[in-house]
Design an enzyme around this catalytic site. Structure first.
Site, PDB file in Angstrom:
ATOM      1  N   LYS A 101      36.940  41.787  29.469  1.00 45.10           N
ATOM      2  CA  LYS A 101      38.321  42.260  29.623  1.00 45.10           C
ATOM      3  C   LYS A 101      38.857  42.792  28.286  1.00 45.10           C
ATOM      4  O   LYS A 101      39.535  43.815  28.240  1.00 45.10           O
ATOM      5  CB  LYS A 101      39.216  41.121  30.159  1.00 45.10           C
ATOM      6  CG  LYS A 101      38.901  40.758  31.608  1.00 45.10           C
ATOM      7  CD  LYS A 101      39.586  39.485  32.094  1.00 45.10           C
ATOM      8  CE  LYS A 101      39.119  39.159  33.514  1.00 45.10           C
ATOM      9  NZ  LYS A 101      39.695  37.921  34.072  1.00 45.10           N
ATOM     10  N   GLN A 139      42.865  32.406  32.243  1.00 46.47           N
ATOM     11  CA  GLN A 139      41.641  32.458  33.036  1.00 46.47           C
ATOM     12  C   GLN A 139      41.495  31.184  33.874  1.00 46.47           C
ATOM     13  O   GLN A 139      41.673  30.070  33.373  1.00 46.47           O
ATOM     14  CB  GLN A 139      40.432  32.651  32.102  1.00 46.47           C
ATOM     15  CG  GLN A 139      39.110  32.908  32.797  1.00 46.47           C
ATOM     16  CD  GLN A 139      39.007  34.271  33.477  1.00 46.47           C
ATOM     17  OE1 GLN A 139      39.802  35.188  33.222  1.00 46.47           O
ATOM     18  NE2 GLN A 139      38.035  34.425  34.360  1.00 46.47           N
ATOM     19  N   ASP A 169      47.898  39.168  36.559  1.00 47.33           N
ATOM     20  CA  ASP A 169      47.045  38.723  37.658  1.00 47.33           C
ATOM     21  C   ASP A 169      47.755  38.863  39.008  1.00 47.33           C
ATOM     22  O   ASP A 169      47.110  38.762  40.053  1.00 47.33           O
ATOM     23  CB  ASP A 169      46.703  37.231  37.486  1.00 47.33           C
ATOM     24  CG  ASP A 169      45.414  37.003  36.725  1.00 47.33           C
ATOM     25  OD1 ASP A 169      44.456  37.753  36.964  1.00 47.33           O
ATOM     26  OD2 ASP A 169      45.373  36.067  35.904  1.00 47.33           O
TER      27      ASP A 169
END
Ligand code: GUN
Length: 294
Positions: A64, A108, A131
């Site tokens: 990422k 995460q 997200d």
């Protein structure tokens, strides 16, 4: 436009070219990031957080950051020990929420068991929630006006859009996954595109009776541990002319070579959903930045 300039199709020889589509979208994101950076004298910035030392999480987050950097997006990372408390993580999120130079926050998952995932996700400023997991963003998704949505499902529907399956009226979509990261957000993204949606999971009886009805089959089982393990989705489980999306990495769920013979289009592993997931994160960071600077 000369033949050389004609963009190559996203579905070619029945294979959905996730890398090709990703490259195109990332190029567009990069040029928009450059224009906005020049206009505002400020670059978008993504901050990621990992708690613990899960090697999979470390690898995904590295990817990422690399992709962000190539797109002109600044990024920073916090590696917290496995023993981190919920209060410590909440304090970091508060700091990042209040930092005007941070535009996207990604914690995460999964988190260690002493930390309540819902409390953490709920604490992230919705405008910075790249997200799309926060209550406000889930609410928007529920009502069909989503702004930031979960990267993997967002990547899947973007691939469908690009093969001309943006409107799924009359189509039956079958999802094998009920996670909060993939299956659940995907239900709403597909419903909002008029699909008839069925969700299957580990407790579903007679899985093939559902998969055989699917015009769009999305498989995210992810239990094959090596190339030698049997495939979960074999050609007898797939309807002729279906669009088949294999979300599972690194080994895939679908017997690609054989299912390709029956499918209208199928995503490969690697090179299908994987690159699109990271691409949609970049798009979300850009969208979050745009919303915060305007
Ligand atoms: N773990 C696996 N996929 C994801 C994702 O898309 N976002 C976050 N935050 N964690 C993940």
């Amino acid at each position: 436009m000369s033949a050389e300039d004609t963009p190559k199709p996203i579905c070619e020889d029945h294979v959905i070219k996730g890398r090709r589509l990703s490259k195109r979208i990332r190029k567009k994101v990069k040029s928009e990031v450059e224009a906005l950076t020049e206009k505002h004298g400020l670059s978008p910035k993504l901050v990621t957080v990992i708690v613990g030392a899960d090697p999979g999480s470390q690898m995904y987050v590295r990817m990422k950051h690399k992709a962000s950097s190539k797109a002109g997006i600044l990024s920073d990372h916090h590696d917290l020990p496995e023993s981190t408390t919920q209060e410590e993580l909440l304090a970091l999120i508060k700091k990042l929420n209040e930092d005007p130079e941070v535009h996207g926050i990604l914690v995460q998952l999964p988190l260690p068991k002493q930390i309540d995932e819902k409390a953490i996700i709920g604490a992230i400023e919705p405008l910075k929630d790249v997200d799309g997991f926060s209550p406000q963003n889930i609410y928007r998704l529920f009502y069909g006006g989503e702004k930031l949505s979960s990267a993997t499902p967002h990547g899947i529907v973007t691939m469908l859009d690009h093969i001309g399956w943006g409107d799924l009226s009359g189509k039956h979509a079958v999802i094998i996954n009920r996670s909060t990261i993939v299956g659940k957000p995907l239900i709403f993204l597909l419903l909002n595109r008029n699909a008839t949606v069925t969700v299957c999971h580990s407790r579903t009886a007679d899985l093939p009776s559902f998969t055989r009805q699917a015009d769009v089959l999305v498989s995210a089982i992810g239990r094959r541990e090596s190339e030698d393990d049997p495939f979960f989705i074999t050609p007898d489980m797939v309807k002729e002319g279906a669009v088949v999306i294999d979300v599972s990495t690194p080994h895939g769920d679908v017997e690609f070579e054989k299912v390709k013979e029956k499918a209208l289009c199928i995503t490969p592993v690697p090179g299908g959903v994987g690159p699109m997931t990271i691409t949609m994160l970049l798009q979300n960071v850009l969208d979050a930045f745009t919303a915060q600077v305007s």
